[in-house]
Design an enzyme around this catalytic site. Structure first.
Site, PDB file in Angstrom:
ATOM      1  N   ASP A 177       0.866  -1.186   0.000  1.00  0.00           N
ATOM      2  CA  ASP A 177       0.000   0.000   0.000  1.00  0.00           C
ATOM      3  C   ASP A 177       0.898   1.229   0.000  1.00  0.00           C
ATOM      4  OD1 ASP A 177      -2.913   1.076   0.487  1.00  0.00           O
ATOM      5  OD2 ASP A 177      -1.600   2.209   1.827  1.00  0.00           O
ATOM      6  N   ASP A 191      -2.732  -0.239   6.395  1.00  0.00           N
ATOM      7  CA  ASP A 191      -3.626  -0.614   5.294  1.00  0.00           C
ATOM      8  C   ASP A 191      -3.174  -1.902   4.612  1.00  0.00           C
ATOM      9  OD1 ASP A 191      -4.804   2.620   4.024  1.00  0.00           O
ATOM     10  OD2 ASP A 191      -4.790   1.745   6.034  1.00  0.00           O
ATOM     11  N   HIS A 220      -5.507   4.842   6.477  1.00  0.00           N
ATOM     12  CA  HIS A 220      -4.790   5.634   5.479  1.00  0.00           C
ATOM     13  C   HIS A 220      -3.323   5.817   5.847  1.00  0.00           C
ATOM     14  CE1 HIS A 220      -8.322   6.476   3.084  1.00  0.00           C
ATOM     15  NE2 HIS A 220      -8.977   6.821   4.171  1.00  0.00           N
ATOM     16  N   GLU A 272       1.016   5.630   0.269  1.00  0.00           N
ATOM     17  CA  GLU A 272       0.385   6.928   0.532  1.00  0.00           C
ATOM     18  C   GLU A 272       1.086   7.941  -0.365  1.00  0.00           C
ATOM     19  OE1 GLU A 272      -2.152   5.093   2.986  1.00  0.00           O
ATOM     20  OE2 GLU A 272      -2.282   7.164   2.242  1.00  0.00           O
TER      21      GLU A 272
END
Length: 574
Positions: free
Chosen positions: A26, A172, A167, A28
């Site tokens: 994941d 995540d 998030h 960001e």
């Protein structure tokens, strides 16, 4: 006729999921465009065989300020990124961490686009990972009735993930691991990486697999969908094998589980049958043998049940799964579709007769302690008094009822139903009615099956729509063979050939059938249909109770000789 299969190599079987390493990743970022925005955090979890074998987490200096709305969403501020590695250092670390694995991401297109863009910016070739998108999996495996959307937070909550997505990249990724495992548990028949990647494709794969229909005949028979490892996924039967199998590859097939099955299937095998009944019987046998994951009915024949009067000093009623293994003196009724239905029948008997309800094995001496049921007057307490003549009479009445004389029991229960209705206790009345119905069905079915199982050989005939006859040979409740004749063709030579070549079926031990109970019930239903003729009957076949008055005997004469005795419903012709 059956198809011939060729054993493949181990490479052809695919890579088992439990032996594959998945890298769940994941990212960001500062925004939603891989061309304009940059990565601020990478989180990844390596899993193999359902176990976590490694984790990676790093903040990444994007080289630009983090927009306020992104900082509010992720909690990653500009201050947190001071001193963090740039993507030129973070990307090689991630690629080394993920090397040799299958990448997994939720909405994988987003994460992969940023990773590929970073590789391009650094002049690195993209390693061409195999990618699994849990969003695509969820769209196939989770219905709209279960969740309102396929967001990670929604799925994590629905599957009770151990980590709540917030998030942040590593949290995540951990939540995505739990979602992945939950989804894989639902993907029946998906056992290899190749199966999984094919399953995730946007196109459901039905059109590309229509070649599996090639070579299938347009005639009655049974078909089997088989995966790449030779496992049977689904078994069905049809009057037209080719047409039925082809329907699975069209838009008219709306069942989600069938769409899944077609995606996993690699071949379709078939067996041509002489009659539709033979196809149905072979279907039941193959389902019981293979227990295909995509079949819903008939996959657990052991769930069926019988009710018997036990062979004990103090008899009682018992629900059993295998009647043939018990003492032959016990009385049986069934087959019931489930133990719950069998227990309803037992309750109906208990309502009408004072036979004991407790389960311990009792002696003839008595001397035990009365239970609460005896105190309420619902049991004669033979455990205290021992089985006297009165109790023996009750047991005899129960045996008589289970053998078909249900009139006293029906009268008793119907009086109770009417009394409850008069008191406006309608739910209780309905329960009593349902229990009685379950018992009546079980007794009726037992009589039908008992007569067929006792019959050494039976040949029955039904007219075909295209002319001629379809013939079925049944021995001791098991279909031993079938054949057809053409219009105008003599019947008896085919009957003789069928009897000579039919499967040998020895008499069963005990009251059970030599076949699956569901097969015997299917044969009974077929024999009872209007238009069925009994051509040969040896060994005691008896028409169901009440049916003899509705049928009349005919004689088939061919070439001036008596061919066989036939039966038909009055008013039928032919």
């Amino acid at each position: 006729m059956s198809t011939m299969t060729v054993q493949g190599s181990f490479e052809d079987l695919g890579r088992p999921l439990h032996e594959t390493t998945f890298c769940v990743v994941d990212l960001e970022t500062t925004g939603g465009s891989a061309a304009k925005d940059a990565v601020t955090e990478i989180g990844a979890v390596l899993v193999r065989g359902g176990e976590v074998v490694g984790e990676l987490q790093t903040l990444v200096d994007p080289g630009v300020p983090v927009p306020p709305q992104i900082a509010l969403l992720t909690g990653i501020t500009n201050g947190m990124l001071v001193g963090a590695p740039r993507m030129t250092a973070a990307l090689p670390a991630f690629l080394d961490f993920a090397a040799g694995s299958v990448l997994v991401a939720h909405n994988a297109r987003f994460d992969i686009s940023f990773l590929r863009a970073a590789c391009t910016a650094q002049g690195r070739p993209w390693p061409r990972f195999e990618v699994v998108d849990t969003v695509a999996l969820a769209r196939r495996l989770v219905t709209d009735d279960e969740v309102p959307n396929r967001k990670l937070g929604t799925l994590a909550a629905y599957f009770r993930a151990t980590t709540t997505p917030v998030h942040r990249a590593l949290a995540d990724a951990r939540a995505t691991v739990d979602v992945l495992h939950a989804l894989l548990a639902r993907a029946r028949g998906v056992t290899t990486v190749e199966d999984l990647l094919d399953f995730c494709r946007t196109d459901d794969g039905r059109r590309s697999r229509r070649h599996l229909v090639d070579g299938l005949p347009s005639c009655p028979g049974v078909y089997r969908f088989v995966d790449g490892g030779g496992r049977v996924l689904y078994v069905g039967s049809s009057l037209d094998i080719r047409t039925r199998v082809r329907s699975y590859f069209t838009a008219s097939e709306k069942r989600r589980r069938m769409t899944e099955m077609v995606q996993v299937a690699r071949s379709v095998e078939h067996v041509v049958c002489a009659t539709a009944l033979e196809a149905q019987v072979r279907e039941l046998r193959l389902i019981a043998e293979h227990r295909p994951s995509y079949n819903r009915r008939s996959t657990r024949p052991e769930r069926a049940a019988w009710v018997k009067v036990t062979d004990e000093p103090v008899p009682r009623l018992s629900v059993v799964s295998h009647p043939g293994a018990d003492h032959p003196a016990a009385a049986y009724v069934g087959l019931f579709s489930s133990r719950a239905r069998a227990r309803e029948a037992v309750e109906a008997v208990h309502t009408a007769f004072d036979i004991r309800r407790c389960t311990p094995r009792l002696s003839r001496r008595g001397g035990g302690t009365a239970c609460a049921l005896a105190g309420m007057g619902r049991c004669s307490a033979p455990c205290v008094t021992g089985p006297d003549e009165a109790y023996a009479g009750v047991v005899a009445q129960v045996r008589q009822a289970l053998d078909g004389d249900l009139s006293p029991l029906v009268e008793t229960i119907m009086r109770r139903v009417r009394g409850l209705s008069d008191q406006q206790r309608y739910e209780e009345a309905a329960s009593e009615r349902d229990r009685l119905a379950a018992l009546v069905r079980g007794v009726d079915r037992a009589q039908q099956v008992r007569g067929l199982v006792a019959t050494g050989e039976l040949v029955a005939a039904r007219k075909r729509q295209v002319g001629g006859w379809e013939l079925v040979c049944v021995r001791h409740g098991r279909m031993a063979g079938s054949a057809v004749t053409r219009a105008g063709e003599p019947v008896m030579p085919t009957v003789d050939a069928l009897r000579a070549t039919a499967e040998h079926v020895p008499p069963p031990v005990g009251p059970g059938s030599a076949a699956l109970p569901e097969e015997t019930s299917l044969l009974v239903r077929w024999l009872e249909k209007p238009g069925t003729r009994l051509v040969v009957s040896e060994g005691g076949w008896a028409l169901p109770v009440g049916a003899a008055a509705r049928w009349s005997q005919l004689h088939l004469v061919e070439g001036g000789r008596h061919g066989a005795s036939l039966w038909r419903v009055p008013g039928e012709t032919g």
